[in-house]
Design an enzyme around this catalytic site. Structure first.
Site, short mmCIF file in Angstrom:
data_model
loop_
_atom_site.label_atom_id
_atom_site.label_comp_id
_atom_site.label_asym_id
_atom_site.label_seq_id
_atom_site.Cartn_x
_atom_site.Cartn_y
_atom_site.Cartn_z
N GLY A 15 0.83 -1.20 0.00
CA GLY A 15 0.00 0.00 0.00
C GLY A 15 0.86 1.25 0.00
O GLY A 15 2.09 1.18 -0.12
N ASN A 103 -4.67 3.95 10.61
CA ASN A 103 -5.62 4.92 11.15
C ASN A 103 -6.64 4.16 11.98
O ASN A 103 -6.90 2.98 11.75
CB ASN A 103 -6.36 5.63 10.02
CG ASN A 103 -5.53 6.73 9.39
OD1 ASN A 103 -4.69 7.35 10.04
ND2 ASN A 103 -5.80 7.00 8.12
N LYS A 188 -4.88 11.16 17.03
CA LYS A 188 -4.97 11.00 15.58
C LYS A 188 -6.38 10.56 15.19
O LYS A 188 -6.90 10.96 14.13
CB LYS A 188 -3.93 9.97 15.12
CG LYS A 188 -3.95 9.68 13.62
CD LYS A 188 -3.33 10.79 12.81
CE LYS A 188 -3.49 10.69 11.30
NZ LYS A 188 -2.98 9.52 10.65
N SER A 258 -7.28 9.72 2.90
CA SER A 258 -7.23 8.31 2.48
C SER A 258 -8.64 7.77 2.25
O SER A 258 -8.85 6.95 1.35
CB SER A 258 -6.49 7.48 3.52
OG SER A 258 -7.06 7.66 4.79
O1 KPL Z 1 -4.42 10.42 8.04
C1 KPL Z 1 -4.97 11.08 7.18
C2 KPL Z 1 -5.72 10.34 6.13
O2 KPL Z 1 -5.97 10.88 5.07
O3 KPL Z 1 -6.01 9.19 6.40
C3 KPL Z 1 -4.98 12.57 7.27
C4 KPL Z 1 -4.10 13.03 8.42
C5 KPL Z 1 -6.38 13.04 7.47
C6 KPL Z 1 -4.37 13.25 6.07
O4 KPL Z 1 -5.12 13.17 4.94
#
Ligand code: KPL
Length: 307
Positions: A15, A103, A188, A258
């Site tokens: 990825g 994330n 985050k 993302s």
């Molecule tokens: O982590 C991100 C994502 O796009 O997943 C951010 C920090 C929002 C940056 O685009």
């Protein structure tokens, strides 16, 4: 004293973030292997933030097994982690370090189902990377990475911590060590709970969220997050959370999140691990997170339309 990785960095998948890690390893002469699920997904070129094109020519083939001096990096979405952990569980030494980069929340719990005693490290990064084609990655936003040790590691090994930290510092610089990575992941999570669904629903780059029309929603999400975090023992003023979100909106203004990219390419998003996780935790605690719940439902509908 400098600690070096003696083995290789084995990256699971191919990825965007995994490709950035591979490029960092190659630049620093660290042996690495980028192993996509399907050969056609292998990233072969990366355009660096400064515009240089790098051929990922040093890519080793996937390791059969990994020893204590290797590092297994899993830059996967939360919903992909359990399968990946299952696939690797019999090929790891009990001391092989595993690094998760994703994330949202719930990744550690998924990995623990198959690797209950493995030394696990976690990182969260704000670098922007995307793959315009399957074979190509672009480093489009220069961010930073926060790194720490999973809170449930059984044997703490400072030397290993140093080695993993230095390795990932080279591959994903700049990296800061955080003594409480869970707190960094929650912070985050707030950023992702705002930026990812809103940019997807409104089909805009991150920077558009600085517009006046989005401020009441952002404020509301930050209030919900402050209440939920407080119930987890983390005290943050909603305004402080909102300032942090604003900082990322400004720092990544040109980028598409993302989730926006996942929806554009009709891929499964990380919504379950982001707003879905928030809604689930809030339900357990009886905390009202109705804005998060609305965003969750709307993204689920968008996903359902193509899956
Ligand atoms: O982590 C991100 C994502 O796009 O997943 C951010 C920090 C929002 C940056 O685009």
């Amino acid at each position: 004293m400098s600690h070096h990785l003696k083995g290789r960095v084995q990256i699971v998948g191919s990825g965007a973030i995994g490709s950035l890690i591979a490029a960092g390893a190659q630049r620093n002469n660290i042996p690495y292997s980028l192993a996509p699920r399907r050969p056609e997904q292998l990233t072969q070129r990366l355009t660096s933030y400064s515009g240089q094109r790098l051929l990922l020519a040093d890519n080793l083939s996937q390791a059969e097994a990994l020893g204590p001096t290797d590092l297994l990096v899993m830059p996967l979405k939360v919903h992909q982690l359990e399968d990946a952990a299952r696939q690797w569980q019999d090929r790891l030494d009990q001391a092989t370090p595993v690094l998760l980069v994703h994330n949202g929340m719930g990744g550690l719990e998924s990995v623990r189902r198959h690797l209950p005693y493995q030394p696990v490290y976690q990182a969260t990064t704000s670098h922007g990377v995307y793959k315009p084609t399957l074979q190509e990655a672009r480093h489009s936003g220069f961010g930073r990475t926060i790194f720490g040790e999973a809170p449930d590691n059984v044997n703490l090994n400072d030397t290993q911590l140093q080695i993993v930290f230095e390795t990932i510092s080279r591959c994903l610089q700049p990296v800061t060590w955080h003594p409480d990575i869970t707190e960094a992941l929650w912070l985050k999570l707030v950023v992702n709970a705002v930026i990812n669904p809103l940019t997807s629903l409104h089909d805009v780059p991150n920077g558009a969220l600085a517009e006046h029309r989005f401020q009441p929603t952002i404020k509301h999400i930050c209030q919900e997050m402050a209440a939920l975090m407080q119930s987890e023992g983390m005290m943050f003023e909603p305004q402080l959370l909102a300032d942090q979100v604003r900082h990322v909106i400004d720092a990544t203004a040109q980028n598409y999140s993302s989730m926006h990219q996942d929806i554009k390419h009709r891929r499964r998003t990380e919504i379950d691990a982001i707003n879905g996780f928030i809604v689930e935790q809030a339900q357990k605690k009886g905390i009202d997170v109705s804005v998060n719940a609305i965003l969750y439902e709307k993204i689920k509908k968008m996903e359902a339309a193509y899956s």
